[in-house]
Design a protein around this motif. Structure first.
Motif, PDB file in Angstrom:
ATOM      1  N   SER A 494       0.823  -1.207   0.000  1.00 46.67           N
ATOM      2  CA  SER A 494       0.000   0.000   0.000  1.00 46.67           C
ATOM      3  C   SER A 494       0.857   1.256   0.000  1.00 46.67           C
ATOM      4  CB  SER A 494      -0.927   0.001   1.220  1.00 46.67           C
ATOM      5  OG  SER A 494      -1.724  -1.168   1.250  1.00 46.67           O
ATOM      6  N   GLU A 495       1.902   1.256   0.809  1.00 42.81           N
ATOM      7  CA  GLU A 495       2.777   2.420   0.881  1.00 42.81           C
ATOM      8  C   GLU A 495       3.494   2.652  -0.458  1.00 42.81           C
ATOM      9  OE1 GLU A 495       2.655   4.529   3.228  1.00 42.81           O
ATOM     10  OE2 GLU A 495       3.250   3.753   5.199  1.00 42.81           O
ATOM     11  N   CYS A 496       3.983   1.594  -1.067  1.00 40.65           N
ATOM     12  CA  CYS A 496       4.667   1.725  -2.352  1.00 40.65           C
ATOM     13  C   CYS A 496       3.713   2.210  -3.444  1.00 40.65           C
ATOM     14  CB  CYS A 496       5.290   0.391  -2.764  1.00 40.65           C
ATOM     15  SG  CYS A 496       6.652  -0.149  -1.708  1.00 40.65           S
ATOM     16  N   LEU A 497       2.521   1.621  -3.475  1.00 41.16           N
ATOM     17  CA  LEU A 497       1.548   1.983  -4.498  1.00 41.16           C
ATOM     18  C   LEU A 497       1.062   3.413  -4.294  1.00 41.16           C
ATOM     19  CD1 LEU A 497       0.276   0.628  -6.943  1.00 41.16           C
ATOM     20  CD2 LEU A 497      -1.619  -0.093  -5.481  1.00 41.16           C
ATOM     21  N   ARG A 498       0.910   3.826  -3.046  1.00 42.31           N
ATOM     22  CA  ARG A 498       0.492   5.204  -2.763  1.00 42.31           C
ATOM     23  C   ARG A 498       1.502   6.201  -3.340  1.00 42.31           C
ATOM     24  NH1 ARG A 498      -2.899   7.872   0.841  1.00 42.31           N
ATOM     25  NH2 ARG A 498      -2.167   9.922   1.518  1.00 42.31           N
ATOM     26  N   ALA A 499       2.794   5.892  -3.200  1.00 46.51           N
ATOM     27  CA  ALA A 499       3.826   6.769  -3.741  1.00 46.51           C
ATOM     28  C   ALA A 499       3.755   6.823  -5.265  1.00 46.51           C
ATOM     29  CB  ALA A 499       5.201   6.283  -3.290  1.00 46.51           C
ATOM     30  N   GLU A 500       3.523   5.662  -5.887  1.00 49.64           N
ATOM     31  CA  GLU A 500       3.496   5.614  -7.348  1.00 49.64           C
ATOM     32  C   GLU A 500       2.296   6.327  -7.944  1.00 49.64           C
ATOM     33  OE1 GLU A 500       3.559   2.312 -10.989  1.00 49.64           O
ATOM     34  OE2 GLU A 500       4.179   1.760  -8.959  1.00 49.64           O
ATOM     35  N   LEU A 501       1.148   6.244  -7.261  1.00 47.98           N
ATOM     36  CA  LEU A 501      -0.095   6.778  -7.818  1.00 47.98           C
ATOM     37  C   LEU A 501      -0.417   8.189  -7.345  1.00 47.98           C
ATOM     38  CD1 LEU A 501      -2.362   3.604  -7.581  1.00 47.98           C
ATOM     39  CD2 LEU A 501      -1.088   4.453  -9.558  1.00 47.98           C
ATOM     40  N   ALA A 502       0.445   8.770  -6.518  1.00 49.79           N
ATOM     41  CA  ALA A 502       0.146  10.081  -5.943  1.00 49.79           C
ATOM     42  C   ALA A 502      -0.090  11.139  -7.008  1.00 49.79           C
ATOM     43  CB  ALA A 502       1.282  10.517  -5.016  1.00 49.79           C
ATOM     44  N   GLY A 503       0.667  11.079  -8.107  1.00 45.34           N
ATOM     45  CA  GLY A 503       0.513  12.083  -9.149  1.00 45.34           C
ATOM     46  C   GLY A 503      -0.662  11.843 -10.069  1.00 45.34           C
ATOM     47  N   GLN A 504      -1.409  10.764  -9.854  1.00 41.77           N
ATOM     48  CA  GLN A 504      -2.552  10.451 -10.720  1.00 41.77           C
ATOM     49  C   GLN A 504      -3.882  10.598  -9.999  1.00 41.77           C
ATOM     50  OE1 GLN A 504      -1.967   7.026 -13.371  1.00 41.77           O
ATOM     51  NE2 GLN A 504       0.074   6.786 -12.497  1.00 41.77           N
ATOM     52  N   GLU A 505      -3.863  11.243  -8.845  1.00 40.81           N
ATOM     53  CA  GLU A 505      -5.076  11.504  -8.053  1.00 40.81           C
ATOM     54  C   GLU A 505      -5.769  10.203  -7.639  1.00 40.81           C
ATOM     55  OE1 GLU A 505      -7.548  14.242 -10.151  1.00 40.81           O
ATOM     56  OE2 GLU A 505      -6.028  15.819 -10.170  1.00 40.81           O
ATOM     57  N   ILE A 506      -4.984   9.154  -7.455  1.00 45.29           N
ATOM     58  CA  ILE A 506      -5.506   7.884  -6.947  1.00 45.29           C
ATOM     59  C   ILE A 506      -4.924   7.673  -5.564  1.00 45.29           C
ATOM     60  CG2 ILE A 506      -5.630   5.389  -7.266  1.00 45.29           C
ATOM     61  CD1 ILE A 506      -5.340   5.877 -10.273  1.00 45.29           C
ATOM     62  N   GLY A 507      -5.760   7.668  -4.559  1.00 44.62           N
ATOM     63  CA  GLY A 507      -5.299   7.468  -3.200  1.00 44.62           C
ATOM     64  C   GLY A 507      -5.197   5.993  -2.868  1.00 44.62           C
ATOM     65  N   VAL A 508      -4.321   5.672  -1.939  1.00 43.63           N
ATOM     66  CA  VAL A 508      -4.162   4.293  -1.461  1.00 43.63           C
ATOM     67  C   VAL A 508      -4.099   4.342   0.063  1.00 43.63           C
ATOM     68  CG1 VAL A 508      -2.816   2.175  -1.514  1.00 43.63           C
ATOM     69  CG2 VAL A 508      -2.902   3.638  -3.552  1.00 43.63           C
ATOM     70  N   SER A 509      -4.930   3.568   0.711  1.00 39.28           N
ATOM     71  CA  SER A 509      -4.978   3.533   2.175  1.00 39.28           C
ATOM     72  C   SER A 509      -4.820   2.104   2.664  1.00 39.28           C
ATOM     73  CB  SER A 509      -6.312   4.088   2.684  1.00 39.28           C
ATOM     74  OG  SER A 509      -6.497   5.433   2.289  1.00 39.28           O
ATOM     75  N   ALA A 510      -4.045   1.951   3.717  1.00 33.16           N
ATOM     76  CA  ALA A 510      -3.930   0.662   4.403  1.00 33.16           C
ATOM     77  C   ALA A 510      -4.683   0.773   5.724  1.00 33.16           C
ATOM     78  CB  ALA A 510      -2.470   0.322   4.646  1.00 33.16           C
ATOM     79  N   ILE A 511      -5.654  -0.107   5.927  1.00 29.14           N
ATOM     80  CA  ILE A 511      -6.457  -0.113   7.146  1.00 29.14           C
ATOM     81  C   ILE A 511      -5.935  -1.214   8.064  1.00 29.14           C
ATOM     82  CG2 ILE A 511      -8.800  -0.223   8.082  1.00 29.14           C
ATOM     83  CD1 ILE A 511      -8.325   2.089   6.128  1.00 29.14           C
ATOM     84  N   CYS A 512      -5.670  -0.857   9.310  1.00 23.95           N
ATOM     85  CA  CYS A 512      -5.074  -1.812  10.247  1.00 23.95           C
ATOM     86  C   CYS A 512      -5.972  -1.973  11.467  1.00 23.95           C
ATOM     87  CB  CYS A 512      -3.686  -1.339  10.660  1.00 23.95           C
ATOM     88  SG  CYS A 512      -2.530  -1.187   9.276  1.00 23.95           S
ATOM     89  N   PRO A 513      -7.005  -2.820  11.371  1.00 24.30           N
ATOM     90  CA  PRO A 513      -7.840  -3.082  12.543  1.00 24.30           C
ATOM     91  C   PRO A 513      -7.038  -3.849  13.605  1.00 24.30           C
ATOM     92  CG  PRO A 513      -8.864  -3.838  10.488  1.00 24.30           C
ATOM     93  CD  PRO A 513      -7.428  -3.567  10.187  1.00 24.30           C
ATOM     94  N   GLY A 514      -7.511  -3.798  14.813  1.00 23.80           N
ATOM     95  CA  GLY A 514      -6.952  -4.628  15.871  1.00 23.80           C
ATOM     96  C   GLY A 514      -7.853  -5.824  16.084  1.00 23.80           C
ATOM     97  N   PHE A 515      -8.259  -6.041  17.337  1.00 26.08           N
ATOM     98  CA  PHE A 515      -9.181  -7.140  17.634  1.00 26.08           C
ATOM     99  C   PHE A 515     -10.603  -6.678  17.343  1.00 26.08           C
ATOM    100  CE2 PHE A 515      -5.536  -7.902  20.495  1.00 26.08           C
ATOM    101  CZ  PHE A 515      -5.167  -9.141  20.023  1.00 26.08           C
ATOM    102  N   VAL A 516     -11.194  -7.212  16.286  1.00 28.06           N
ATOM    103  CA  VAL A 516     -12.526  -6.805  15.834  1.00 28.06           C
ATOM    104  C   VAL A 516     -13.419  -8.034  15.798  1.00 28.06           C
ATOM    105  CG1 VAL A 516     -13.861  -5.784  13.951  1.00 28.06           C
ATOM    106  CG2 VAL A 516     -11.578  -4.904  14.485  1.00 28.06           C
ATOM    107  N   THR A 517     -14.660  -7.846  16.206  1.00 26.65           N
ATOM    108  CA  THR A 517     -15.614  -8.955  16.229  1.00 26.65           C
ATOM    109  C   THR A 517     -16.067  -9.277  14.810  1.00 26.65           C
ATOM    110  OG1 THR A 517     -16.371  -8.205  18.398  1.00 26.65           O
ATOM    111  CG2 THR A 517     -17.766  -9.778  17.225  1.00 26.65           C
ATOM    112  N   THR A 518     -15.492 -10.299  14.219  1.00 28.47           N
ATOM    113  CA  THR A 518     -15.879 -10.752  12.878  1.00 28.47           C
ATOM    114  C   THR A 518     -15.927 -12.273  12.898  1.00 28.47           C
ATOM    115  OG1 THR A 518     -13.632 -11.021  12.025  1.00 28.47           O
ATOM    116  CG2 THR A 518     -14.576  -8.813  11.902  1.00 28.47           C
ATOM    117  N   GLY A 519     -16.189 -12.852  11.748  1.00 27.85           N
ATOM    118  CA  GLY A 519     -16.247 -14.304  11.663  1.00 27.85           C
ATOM    119  C   GLY A 519     -14.932 -14.943  11.291  1.00 27.85           C
ATOM    120  N   ILE A 520     -13.833 -14.165  11.271  1.00 22.06           N
ATOM    121  CA  ILE A 520     -12.567 -14.738  10.798  1.00 22.06           C
ATOM    122  C   ILE A 520     -12.055 -15.843  11.712  1.00 22.06           C
ATOM    123  CG2 ILE A 520     -11.071 -13.057  11.979  1.00 22.06           C
ATOM    124  CD1 ILE A 520      -9.309 -13.110   9.434  1.00 22.06           C
ATOM    125  N   THR A 521     -12.378 -15.742  13.024  1.00 19.20           N
ATOM    126  CA  THR A 521     -11.894 -16.779  13.943  1.00 19.20           C
ATOM    127  C   THR A 521     -12.580 -18.113  13.681  1.00 19.20           C
ATOM    128  OG1 THR A 521     -13.529 -16.052  15.582  1.00 19.20           O
ATOM    129  CG2 THR A 521     -11.318 -15.106  15.733  1.00 19.20           C
TER     130      THR A 521
END
Length: 600
Positions: A494-521
Motif C-alpha cells: 500500500s505504501e509503495c503503491l500510494r507513492a506511485e499513484l500520488a501524481g494520478q489523483e488515486i489514493g491508497v490507504s492501508a487499514i489496520c484493525p486490531g481485535f474486531v468482532t468478525t467471523g474470521i476466527t
C-alpha cells in the motif's frame, strides 16, 4: 460508441432543421439530453446507451452544431428564446402526449435553465438535471449581489470566477475564435481533452468539431452580456432540479450555486470528484443519478404545490436517496468490496451503500454475497450486484474487471478486504499453509490493485484503493508468523503503491484493525492442531474477540473516512493505534510483547 444504432428524425423549427436521435422504448419515460459547447449530441453517447435500457432517450444537435442546420445570419440566431423554440419542437415531436425529463451539460445546461424557468414550457418538462452550466439569470443576480454588497469573501468569489471565465471574454472577440477553431485549436482539441480532462480517445469529438465550435461562439455573443446585465427576476424553476457539481471543474466555481435554493425550491445537490467533461469521463455515475432522479419524479415523490415561492426555500432531499455519512461524496460511485459476505467486508459494503454508492459485493460465498447485495439495496445503494469470485484467481478477476467496466464503468473505490486467518508457530506452519495465506491475503490484494487500479490509471480520473491489512502488520507475534508476514506485505504494498499513484489523483490507504468482532476466527486455521484441537481453539479465539466487542461497523466507518481524507495508514482500535506508536517509537517493547505466548 457512436449513435449509428439510434433512430434518426429531422425536426423543423424557425427555418432550422434539427437532427434528432432516439434510443430505447418510446413507451417509457422520455429523457432529453442537451449538449454543450463545443460539442454535438455525441458527447452523450455513453450515457445514452446506458439510459436506453430503462428510458426513451432523445439527443439532438443544437442549431448550428453536428448535423443540424445553421441559422442565417449567425448574429441573433442563437438566443435563448430561439433555443427554447427548438427544444419545444423536439419535445412535441418525440413526446407529444407527456412531459419530458431534461438533462443538460455545459451550454446544454445553460439553455435548459431557460427551458425550466419560462412560463411557456410549463407542463412540458417533468424534471431537470443540471451539470456544469448555470442559469445566466441566476448568474447575473449572483454577480449583482456581490457587487452591491462587497466583502472580502464575495470579492474573492467574483475574482475567482472571473479568472475561470477567461474563455468567455475570448469568445466575444470578433473573428479570432472562428479562425482558431478552424485552424490549430480545432486540430489540437482532441489531444487537449485527453491531456487536460483525461477524456478517452474513443472517437469523440466528432469531425464537425471545428464548425460546431465556430458557430457556437454565438451562444455567448447572443446571450451573455444581455442576461448578465438584465437578469430576469422571475427565473424560478417550476420542476424538480438535480444539480451535479464536478468539484474539479476548471470553468465553474461551486460557489456559483450558493444561492440556488432560492431559484429552485425542489433542489437535490450532488458533488462529483471529476473535471468538466463528465458525460465522457463519468457516464456510469451520471446514469445512476439520472435514473434514480427521473424514477423518483415519475413515482410522484416530488409532488408539491405548483406555486413557486418568491423568496428563499430549502433544499429538498431526494426521496429514497441515501442519507448515510458522505452520501454527497460516494453517491453513484462504483465501489467494489472483496470478502463482502461477512465481517468487515459486509459492514464496509453496507456503509458505502448507505452513502448511495453502486456496490459490487465479491466473495467466494455465493449466498453471503447475495445477502450483502440485497441488504445494500435496502439501505440506499444506487445499485448492487453480487459476484462469486476467489481473489486468488487472477484470470477471474481480470474477467470481472472487464465485465464491470463495459457495463457499469471503471471502479471508483476498490476495497481489498478478503482475507483468511492462520495461527501457529513457524515450524508447525507447512508450505501449503504459507501458500494459502499468502495467496488470499497478499496475492488477492496484488491482483485487485493491479487489475482495478490499472483501469483507474488508464481512465485518468482518479479513484481510491483500500487494502485491509492488520495491526499484526507491525506487531510481531510468535503465534502469527504467516498471517503477520502477509499483512506486513500488504501494508508495504500500500505504501509503495500510494507513492506511485500520488501524481494520478488515486489514493491508497492501508487499514489496520486490531481485535474486531468478525467471523474470521470461525474459519481460521491453527497450524499443527488436529481437528478437535482446532475446533477448541477457534471457539476460544471467538470468545476472546467477543469479549473485546469492537464491531466491524467501526472499521467500515474508518474506511470511508480514509477515502474521504486520503489517509495513508489507519490503525482503527485503541490497541492497533498503541502498537502503531510503539512500532515507531518503542519497537523493543513490541518485540518483548511478541515473545508472550497467547492465552489459547
Amino acid at each position: 460508441m457512436d449513435l449509428r444504432d439510434a433512430r434518426e428524425r429531422w425536426v423543423r423549427t424557425g427555418g432550422i432543421e434539427l437532427c434528432v436521435a432516439e434510443l430505447g422504448d418510446p413507451a417509457r419515460p422520455t429523457v432529453v439530453l442537451v449538449h454543450g459547447y463545443p460539442d454535438s449530441k455525441e458527447v452523450w453517447s455513453e450515457v445514452a446507451r446506458r439510459l436506453a435500457d430503462r428510458f426513451h432517450v432523445v439527443l439532438y444537435d443544437v442549431r448550428g452544431h453536428g448535423r443540424s442546420t445553421t441559422p442565417k445570419p449567425l448574429r441573433g440566431g442563437f438566443t435563448l428564446e430561439k433555443l427554447t423554440d427548438d427544444f419545444l419542437a423536439v419535445a412535441d415531436a418525440v413526446s407529444p402526449d407527456g412531459p419530458v425529463h431534461v438533462v443538460g451539460h455545459d451550454w446544454g445546461s445553460v439553455q435548459s435553465w431557460e427551458f425550466v424557468t419560462v412560463e411557456r414550457t410549463k407542463g412540458r418538462i417533468a424534471s431537470f438535471t443540471s451539470m456544469s452550466g448555470p442559469s445566466l439569470d441566476h448568474f447575473g443576480h449572483w454577480i449583482k449581489r456581490r457587487m452591491s454588497h462587497p466583502s472580502p469573501r464575495r470579492v474573492g468569489q467574483l475574482l475567482g470566477q472571473g479568472a475561470k471565465s477567461w474563455y468567455v471574454y475570448a469568445l466575444h472577440t470578433p473573428v479570432l475564435p472562428e479562425l482558431a477553431w478552424r485552424g490549430t485549436l480545432g486540430r489540437q482539441w482532441p489531444r487537449i481533452l485527453r491531456r487536460m480532462e483525461k477524456v478517452p480517445a474513443d472517437g469523440y469529438p466528432t469531425s464537425s468539431l471545428s464548425k460546431d465550435a465556430a458557430h457556437g461562439a454565438w451562444l455567448y455573443r447572443d446571450n451573455i452580456r444581455s442576461r448578465l446585465r438584465r437578469p430576469r427576476a422571475d427565473a424560478y424553476a417550476h420542476v424538480p432540479v438535480q444539480l451535479i457539481i464536478p468539484t474539479g471543474d476548471a470553468f465553474l466555481s461551486p460557489v456559483l450555486h450558493d444561492d440556488l435554493e432560492e431559484w429552485a425550491p425542489r433542489l437535490v445537490r450532488r458533488s462529483l470528484p471529476a473535471k468538466h467533461w463528465v458525460p465522457r469521463t463519468r457516464p456510469g455515475q451520471l446514469t445512476s443519478w439520472i435514473s434514480e432522479f427521473v424514477s423518483a419524479v415519475d413515482a410522484g415523490q416530488y409532488d408539491v404545490a405548483e406555486s413557486v415561492p418568491a423568496g428563499p426555500a430549502h433544499s429538498v432531499p431526494a426521496p429514497g436517496r441515501a442519507t448515510g455519512p458522505h452520501a454527497d461524496r460516494f453517491g453513484g460511485q462504483l465501489v467494489l468490496v472483496t470478502g463482502a459476505a461477512s465481517g468487515i467486508g459486509r459492514a464496509t459494503a453496507l456503509a458505502f451503500a448507505a452513502a448511495g454508492a453502486r456496490l459490487v459485493a465479491v466473495d467466494v460465498d455465493e449466498e453471503g454475497a447475495a445477502r450483502t447485495a440485497e441488504a445494500a439495496l435496502r439501505v440506499g445503494a444506487g445499485a448492487a450486484w453480487a459476484e462469486v469470485l476467489d481473489v486468488r484467481d487472477e484470470k477471474a478477476m481480470e474477467e470481472l474487471a472487464e465485465r464491470l467496466s463495459s457495463r457499469h464503468g471503471v471502479v471508483d473505490v476498490l476495497v481489498n478486504n478478503a482475507g483468511i486467518g492462520l495461527s501457529g508457530s513457524f515450524f508447525d506452519t507447512t508450505s501449503e499453509d504459507w501458500r494459502n495465506v499468502l495467496d488470499v491475503n497478499l496475492w488477492g490484494a496484488i491482483h485487485g490493485c493491479r487489475i482495478f487500479g490499472g483501469q483507474m490509471t488508464r481512465r485518468g480520473q482518479g479513484g481510491h484503493i483500500v487494502n485491509v491489512a492488520s495491526a499484526a502488520a507491525y506487531q510481531p507475534s510468535r503465534a502469527l508468523p504467516a498471517y503477520s508476514t502477509s499483512k506486513a506485505a500488504v501494508l508495504m504494498l500500500s505504501e509503495c503503491l500510494r507513492a506511485e499513484l500520488a501524481g494520478q489523483e488515486i489514493g491508497v490507504s492501508a487499514i489496520c484493525p486490531g481485535f474486531v468482532t468478525t467471523g474470521i476466527t470461525a474459519t481460521a486455521h491453527f497450524a499443527g492442531a488436529d481437528d478437535a484441537e482446532e475446533a477448541r481453539l477457534r471457539t476460544r479465539a471467538g470468545r476472546l474477540y467477543g469479549l473485546r466487542n469492537h464491531p466491524a461497523e467501526k472499521v467500515a466507518h474508518a474506511i470511508l473516512e480514509a477515502v474521504v481524507h486520503n489517509r495513508a495508514v489507519v490503525p482503527v482500535t485503541p490497541e492497533a493505534r498503541a502498537a502503531r506508536l510503539l512500532s515507531r517509537f518503542g519497537p523493543s517493547v513490541l518485540r518483548g510483547v511478541a515473545r508472550v505466548k497467547p492465552p489459547l
